[in-house]
Design an enzyme around this catalytic site. Structure first.
Site, mmCIF file in Angstrom:
data_model
loop_
_atom_site.group_PDB
_atom_site.id
_atom_site.type_symbol
_atom_site.label_atom_id
_atom_site.label_comp_id
_atom_site.label_asym_id
_atom_site.label_seq_id
_atom_site.Cartn_x
_atom_site.Cartn_y
_atom_site.Cartn_z
ATOM 1 N N LYS A 117 0.834 -1.217 0.000
ATOM 2 C CA LYS A 117 0.000 0.000 0.000
ATOM 3 C C LYS A 117 0.861 1.257 0.000
ATOM 4 C CE LYS A 117 -2.352 -2.722 -0.457
ATOM 5 N NZ LYS A 117 -2.498 -4.201 -0.369
ATOM 6 N N ILE B 228 -2.732 -9.760 -5.812
ATOM 7 C CA ILE B 228 -1.321 -9.361 -5.675
ATOM 8 C C ILE B 228 -0.744 -8.990 -7.034
ATOM 9 C CG2 ILE B 228 0.982 -10.196 -4.980
ATOM 10 C CD1 ILE B 228 -0.487 -11.880 -2.795
ATOM 11 N N GLY C 54 -0.035 -14.539 -12.958
ATOM 12 C CA GLY C 54 -1.136 -14.517 -11.999
ATOM 13 C C GLY C 54 -1.828 -13.166 -11.969
ATOM 14 N N ALA C 55 -3.108 -13.152 -12.379
ATOM 15 C CA ALA C 55 -3.888 -11.899 -12.378
ATOM 16 C C ALA C 55 -4.846 -11.882 -11.197
ATOM 17 C CB ALA C 55 -4.644 -11.739 -13.694
ATOM 18 N N GLY C 56 -4.311 -12.244 -10.021
ATOM 19 C CA GLY C 56 -5.106 -12.134 -8.789
ATOM 20 C C GLY C 56 -4.867 -10.768 -8.175
ATOM 21 N N HIS D 125 -23.895 14.749 1.733
ATOM 22 C CA HIS D 125 -23.735 15.201 0.337
ATOM 23 C C HIS D 125 -22.736 16.350 0.265
ATOM 24 C CE1 HIS D 125 -24.817 16.129 -3.785
ATOM 25 N NE2 HIS D 125 -24.850 17.405 -3.427
ATOM 26 N N GLY E 47 -0.735 -17.219 -6.051
ATOM 27 C CA GLY E 47 -1.393 -17.676 -4.829
ATOM 28 C C GLY E 47 -0.390 -18.040 -3.754
ATOM 29 N N ASP F 255 -4.019 -17.378 7.635
ATOM 30 C CA ASP F 255 -3.772 -17.988 6.320
ATOM 31 C C ASP F 255 -3.563 -19.495 6.391
ATOM 32 O OD1 ASP F 255 -3.851 -15.415 5.344
ATOM 33 O OD2 ASP F 255 -1.866 -15.467 4.408
ATOM 34 N N GLU G 249 -2.257 -15.049 -17.134
ATOM 35 C CA GLU G 249 -3.215 -15.663 -16.204
ATOM 36 C C GLU G 249 -3.756 -16.951 -16.831
ATOM 37 O OE1 GLU G 249 -4.731 -15.236 -13.039
ATOM 38 O OE2 GLU G 249 -5.828 -17.006 -13.694
HETATM 39 P P1 FAD Z 1 1.485 -14.267 8.368
HETATM 40 O O1 FAD Z 1 1.294 -12.803 8.310
HETATM 41 O O2 FAD Z 1 2.080 -14.947 7.191
HETATM 42 O O3 FAD Z 1 2.381 -14.543 9.665
HETATM 43 C C1 FAD Z 1 2.807 -15.814 10.030
HETATM 44 C C2 FAD Z 1 4.138 -15.687 10.711
HETATM 45 O O4 FAD Z 1 4.463 -16.940 11.325
HETATM 46 C C3 FAD Z 1 5.285 -15.391 9.748
HETATM 47 O O5 FAD Z 1 5.939 -14.196 10.110
HETATM 48 C C4 FAD Z 1 6.203 -16.599 9.869
HETATM 49 O O6 FAD Z 1 7.580 -16.268 9.812
HETATM 50 C C5 FAD Z 1 5.851 -17.129 11.256
HETATM 51 N N1 FAD Z 1 6.146 -18.548 11.401
HETATM 52 C C6 FAD Z 1 5.848 -19.562 10.548
HETATM 53 N N2 FAD Z 1 6.273 -20.736 11.049
HETATM 54 C C7 FAD Z 1 6.867 -20.460 12.252
HETATM 55 C C8 FAD Z 1 7.499 -21.252 13.247
HETATM 56 N N3 FAD Z 1 7.593 -22.579 13.132
HETATM 57 N N4 FAD Z 1 8.000 -20.631 14.337
HETATM 58 C C9 FAD Z 1 7.911 -19.285 14.483
HETATM 59 N N5 FAD Z 1 7.314 -18.485 13.571
HETATM 60 C C10 FAD Z 1 6.789 -19.068 12.480
HETATM 61 N N6 FAD Z 1 -4.326 -8.898 3.284
HETATM 62 C C11 FAD Z 1 -5.196 -7.905 3.529
HETATM 63 O O7 FAD Z 1 -6.117 -8.085 4.324
HETATM 64 N N7 FAD Z 1 -5.078 -6.680 2.928
HETATM 65 C C12 FAD Z 1 -4.103 -6.423 2.039
HETATM 66 O O8 FAD Z 1 -4.019 -5.315 1.518
HETATM 67 C C13 FAD Z 1 -3.161 -7.447 1.750
HETATM 68 N N8 FAD Z 1 -2.163 -7.229 0.883
HETATM 69 C C14 FAD Z 1 -1.244 -8.215 0.658
HETATM 70 C C15 FAD Z 1 -0.229 -7.949 -0.251
HETATM 71 C C16 FAD Z 1 0.717 -8.917 -0.515
HETATM 72 C C17 FAD Z 1 1.833 -8.618 -1.481
HETATM 73 C C18 FAD Z 1 0.658 -10.169 0.171
HETATM 74 C C19 FAD Z 1 1.697 -11.233 -0.063
HETATM 75 C C20 FAD Z 1 -0.357 -10.443 1.059
HETATM 76 C C21 FAD Z 1 -1.331 -9.463 1.305
HETATM 77 N N9 FAD Z 1 -2.394 -9.682 2.189
HETATM 78 C C22 FAD Z 1 -3.304 -8.701 2.416
HETATM 79 C C23 FAD Z 1 -2.566 -10.979 2.881
HETATM 80 C C24 FAD Z 1 -2.065 -10.879 4.312
HETATM 81 O O9 FAD Z 1 -0.709 -10.513 4.288
HETATM 82 C C25 FAD Z 1 -2.228 -12.224 5.016
HETATM 83 O O10 FAD Z 1 -3.572 -12.654 4.902
HETATM 84 C C26 FAD Z 1 -1.875 -12.108 6.482
HETATM 85 O O11 FAD Z 1 -0.534 -11.744 6.619
HETATM 86 C C27 FAD Z 1 -2.112 -13.443 7.190
HETATM 87 O O12 FAD Z 1 -1.733 -13.326 8.516
HETATM 88 P P2 FAD Z 1 -1.249 -14.609 9.337
HETATM 89 O O13 FAD Z 1 -1.019 -14.127 10.736
HETATM 90 O O14 FAD Z 1 -2.162 -15.739 9.122
HETATM 91 O O15 FAD Z 1 0.131 -15.041 8.670
HETATM 92 P P1 AMP Z 2 -4.400 -14.872 -5.817
HETATM 93 O O1 AMP Z 2 -4.860 -16.184 -5.264
HETATM 94 O O2 AMP Z 2 -5.363 -13.732 -5.639
HETATM 95 O O3 AMP Z 2 -2.998 -14.525 -5.395
HETATM 96 O O4 AMP Z 2 -4.334 -15.083 -7.399
HETATM 97 C C1 AMP Z 2 -3.461 -15.978 -8.020
HETATM 98 C C2 AMP Z 2 -3.805 -15.994 -9.508
HETATM 99 O O5 AMP Z 2 -2.830 -16.751 -10.182
HETATM 100 C C3 AMP Z 2 -5.163 -16.611 -9.810
HETATM 101 O O6 AMP Z 2 -5.873 -15.764 -10.671
HETATM 102 C C4 AMP Z 2 -4.801 -17.922 -10.490
HETATM 103 O O7 AMP Z 2 -5.756 -18.326 -11.455
HETATM 104 C C5 AMP Z 2 -3.480 -17.569 -11.152
HETATM 105 N N1 AMP Z 2 -2.632 -18.730 -11.432
HETATM 106 C C6 AMP Z 2 -2.415 -19.811 -10.647
HETATM 107 N N2 AMP Z 2 -1.531 -20.683 -11.249
HETATM 108 C C7 AMP Z 2 -1.178 -20.104 -12.437
HETATM 109 C C8 AMP Z 2 -0.291 -20.466 -13.521
HETATM 110 N N3 AMP Z 2 0.399 -21.617 -13.502
HETATM 111 N N4 AMP Z 2 -0.187 -19.635 -14.576
HETATM 112 C C9 AMP Z 2 -0.877 -18.450 -14.598
HETATM 113 N N5 AMP Z 2 -1.725 -18.060 -13.626
HETATM 114 C C10 AMP Z 2 -1.881 -18.863 -12.555
#
Ligand code: FAD
Ligand code: AMP
Length: 522
Positions: free
Chosen positions: A108, A240, A236-238, A501, A328, A369, A259
């Site tokens: 962001k 991210i 990937g057109a998701g 408004h 993904g 996640d 994609e």
């Molecule tokens: P994580 O944030 O992945 O944290 C898990 C942590 O556990 C990690 O730091 C890892 O190192 C640690 N860990 C793993 N295994 C161990 C272990 N054995 N011992 C100790 N530590 C460990 N979500 C949104 O809602 N809004 C957004 O705008 C958004 N933008 C994103 C942009 C990008 C580029 C990406 C990649 C993701 C984005 N997300 C966004 C998704 C969001 O980042 C995740 O959904 C969120 O971080 C999940 O949180 P979590 O706590 O489940 O896991």
């Molecule tokens: P997201 O889950 O939002 O990060 O989106 C991932 C995107 O990548 C989705 O639109 C998927 O359909 C796409 N995707 C997954 N595997 C492939 C691949 N092998 N080639 C191209 N696009 C892919």
């Protein structure tokens, strides 16, 4: 943390064995069992130096750190362990997880910087502002982003101290169950009565495409380029893929997104995805939809040659300076030791949980996640709060129908509730009301009239089932819709609420009215 001294422990064990050795040879089988219980108790008391917690949270990402703070607020003795240093200058594990370090917050920050740049270059003239010679200092933009991340990571450590969360640094591995608690190896072993698995996810990799985070990157590398790549390819057109593609396109890259599916943003309402395809293409992002990547060659000049079959099955190639793989994410469950306590993992690697994030093992929870549901930071946070409240004997709950999703492109996309295609598949009779921002005075004043609001309401009860917004400030407007769904509002309720408004969110009211008596300004 008090260390478990093996020298002392051994001495105590020898003492215990000496004191009971004589009676032991004389006792009956029953007394042997009793004796073993005594021995176990003694051994347990012997390991009392081991740090003990009510709850150990594994992972200090969005889910884990918020869960830990809530646990502290509820008076639980809590520890949170993190393994990854991310960009910490000392290489020490840093809290915040994916979201803070390589996800939501840095993306962001870069989206904001690049949008400022594009507004000055392309849109300021429409307001009568003439600016010549605008340039972008990419390293300065990246430093700004890094400073924000560092500040927020320090903020989490402050919040941990404030809420008496013991922050442990190291990789956690679950060793097994001891009585009614669990032992976990970190730098030193700790024991906890409840475990919360919050280990998050990692980028999914494609076979034959090795990530080096220099030329072939996942999200971490793509958020740290020190110069604008001339030609950027994204697989990937998701969400991210579109967000990262937008950042670098605005700064000057020629971006091609490949994609596999026939439409971009497969998780969105189809009408929204179609609108975004049109708007993103008009901005200059090029899409290859229905395309399958088959290989990658690294050229000696540092460029990459990507081979793929296009929608018609014809083999194509694309040369780029940088490649980003955004296909993904996969849950992090490997090497966690969950098998030692029998926690069930799905075929796709997710920890199996019920609606309250309880795993198959009592007192072990998993959030964020690493479990089913959308991979979103606020979903992880909500689950963290719910789990701690339940551990504390309260009735924590997450309404999975009211979790908003956002794409921070320009315009933004935000939605909550069901899509039209989901309602059709479920056989639910609904009414759709739509209102375009071209008919909204504030949007005209702002100079961006792209997008619309669509409200979906139950045909019989008028209950709001879904709201979809494409607009510059969709991320801020979706809150009203989430509240409406949470409180089971009718579309008529939204239509009768006074909306200030001129504002963009008047369009939500108009779309709600359009499901029934009709919009006023269209
Ligand atoms: P994580 O944030 O992945 O944290 C898990 C942590 O556990 C990690 O730091 C890892 O190192 C640690 N860990 C793993 N295994 C161990 C272990 N054995 N011992 C100790 N530590 C460990 N979500 C949104 O809602 N809004 C957004 O705008 C958004 N933008 C994103 C942009 C990008 C580029 C990406 C990649 C993701 C984005 N997300 C966004 C998704 C969001 O980042 C995740 O959904 C969120 O971080 C999940 O949180 P979590 O706590 O489940 O896991
Ligand atoms: P997201 O889950 O939002 O990060 O989106 C991932 C995107 O990548 C989705 O639109 C998927 O359909 C796409 N995707 C997954 N595997 C492939 C691949 N092998 N080639 C191209 N696009 C892919």
């Amino acid at each position: 943390m008090a260390a478990c001294q093996w020298g002392d422990a051994e001495k105590r064990l020898i003492g215990i064995l000496k004191s009971i050795a004589v009676p032991f040879v004389r006792v009956s089988a029953l007394r042997k069992v009793l004796f073993l219980d005594v021995l176990l108790d003694e051994m347990n008391s012997m390991t009392q130096e081991l740090e003990q917690f009510d709850v150990l949270v594994i992972g200090a990402g969005s889910g884990g750190y918020i869960a830990s703070i809530r646990a502290g607020q509820l008076g639980l003795r809590v520890a949170c362990v993190e393994a990854a240093p991310y960009a910490d200058p000392k290489g020490e594990p840093r809290p915040g997880g994916t979201c803070l370090n390589v996800g939501c917050i840095p993306s962001k920050a870069l989206l904001s910087s690049s949008e400022e740049f594009e507004n000055i270059r392309k849109h300021s003239r429409a307001h009568g502002i003439h600016v010549e010679g605008v340039t972008m200092d990419v390293p300065a933009m990246i430093s700004r982003k890094d400073a924000i991340v560092t500040k927020m990571a320090q903020g989490i450590e402050y919040l941990f101290r404030k809420n008496k969360v013991n922050y442990l640094k190291g990789r956690a591995t679950v060793l097994g169950r001891v009585g009614d608690a669990f032992d976990v190896a970190i730098a030193q072993n700790v024991r906890a009565r409840h475990l919360v698995i919050a280990t998050g996810s990692l980028p999914r990799q494609l076979p034959g495409i090795a990530i080096d985070n220099v030329d072939v990157c996942d999200n971490a590398g793509a958020l740290a380029f020190q110069a604008v790549p001339n030609r950027l390819a994204i697989i990937g057109a998701g969400i991210i893929g579109l967000e990262l593609g937008s950042v670098w396109r605005r700064l000057g890259s020629a971006v091609t997104i490949i994609e596999a599916l026939p439409q971009l943003l497969p998780m969105c309402d189809t009408e929204v995805a179609r609108e975004m395809h049109k708007l993103m293409s008009a901005q200059g992002l090029e899409f290859q939809l229905g395309a399958r990547v088959s290989g990658l060659e690294r050229n000696p000049d540092g460029t990459q040659k990507l081979t793929y079959s296009d929608a018609s099955g014809t083999t194509q190639s694309l040369v780029c300076d940088k490649l980003v793989v955004a296909v993904g994410r996969v849950p992090t469950t490997a090497d966690l030791g969950l098998g030692s306590i029998g926690v069930e993992i799905s075929d796709r690697g997710f920890v199996e949980v019920d609606q309250h994030c309880r795993t198959s093992v009592e007192h072990v929870y998993a959030i964020g996640d690493v479990v089913r549901g959308p991979m979103l930071a606020h979903k992880a946070e909500d689950e963290g709060v719910m789990v701690m409240e339940r551990i504390a004997g309260q009735a924590g709950h997450v309404n999975y129908d009211a979790i908003p999703s956002i794409i921070y492109t320009s315009p933004e996309v935000a939605w909550v509730g069901r899509t039209e295609q989901e309602l059709k598949e479920a056989g639910i009779d609904y009414r759709a009301g739509k209102f375009p921002f071209s008919a909204n005075g504030r949007a005209l004043g702002n100079g961006d009239t792209s997008g619309f609001v669509k409200v979906l309401a139950d045909a019989k009860t008028d209950t709001v089932l879904g709201v979809h917004i494409v607009s510059t400030s969709a991320s801020e407007m979706i809150g009203e819709a989430a509240m409406a769904i949470e409180f089971k509002a009718a579309a008529e309720d939204i239509g009768r609420i006074s909306h200030a408004h001129p504002t963009l969110y008047e369009a939500i009211r108009e779309a709600a009215l359009a499901t029934g008596t009709g919009a006023l300004n269209l």
